[in-house]
Design a protein around this motif. Structure first.
Motif: not given
Length: 194
Positions: A80, A85, A175, A177
């Motif tokens: 990340e 993200a 998130r 990613i």
């Protein structure tokens, strides 16, 4: 299952470090029988090697273990970096996964449609699934986006198992990613890598 990896961190107290692997389905069945109001103790049985004791109050269950080193190591997570993200609302993403899941194909000869397509075009996150006869497209609304939109495009197939796991995630934010070969759905306690 070597396609989807789930990692979870659970806060503990008074821990003696040890590493073992256990049958996840059996551990889940044991945990479902426990209450949420009392702490759970995990103890290595000193009399029998390779046994983990799961204990809560008067409930005591023995679970056979395997060497942790025998369990395959998960692939490294996508890194990340700043702007790497996409942060979306957990309830909105769970709802999109829930709506798409019934339309994901179970036909193993058609592997590419055994998941849902996640597509971020810079303004909208679209989740698409088809079983070859029916198709559903769910768009995650713009207000559900919590981060500055990343510059990268996202166009990935998320396997059925990872999609199913997302439907039960009760978190405010998640998130997303990605790198060239993997996509990661990450909350504060659980990480799915596909």
């Amino acid at each position: 299952d070597l396609d989807t990896w789930v990692e979870s961190n659970i806060p503990t107290t008074d821990i003696t470090p040890y590493r073992v692997a256990v049958d996840c389905r059996r551990l889940l069945a044991i945990c479902e029988a426990l209450t949420t109001t009392q702490d759970v103790e995990l103890l290595l049985d000193k009399g029998v090697s390779h046994v983990l004791v799961v204990q809560q109050g008067r409930h005591r269950t023995r679970l056979f273990t395997m060497q942790a080193d025998d369990f395959p190591r998960p692939p490294p997570s996508p890194t990340e970096a700043k702007g790497n993200a996409l942060v979306v609302g957990g309830p909105e993403l769970a709802e999109a996964a829930h709506l798409a899941l019934p339309f994901v194909s179970t036909d193993e000869s058609r592997g590419v449609i055994m998941g849902a397509r996640f597509r971020w075009n810079g303004t909208t996150l679209t989740v698409t699934a088809t079983n070859g006869q029916n198709l559903v497209q769910v768009m995650v609304p713009q207000p559900a986006l919590y981060s500055a939109p990343p510059a990268w495009p996202l166009d990935a197939i998320v396997p059925r198992l990872a999609l199913g796991a997302m439907t039960g995630v009760g978190v405010e934010r998640m998130r997303i990613i990605r790198d060239e070969h993997r996509i990661q759905f990450d909350t504060d306690g659980v990480c799915h890598v596909s």
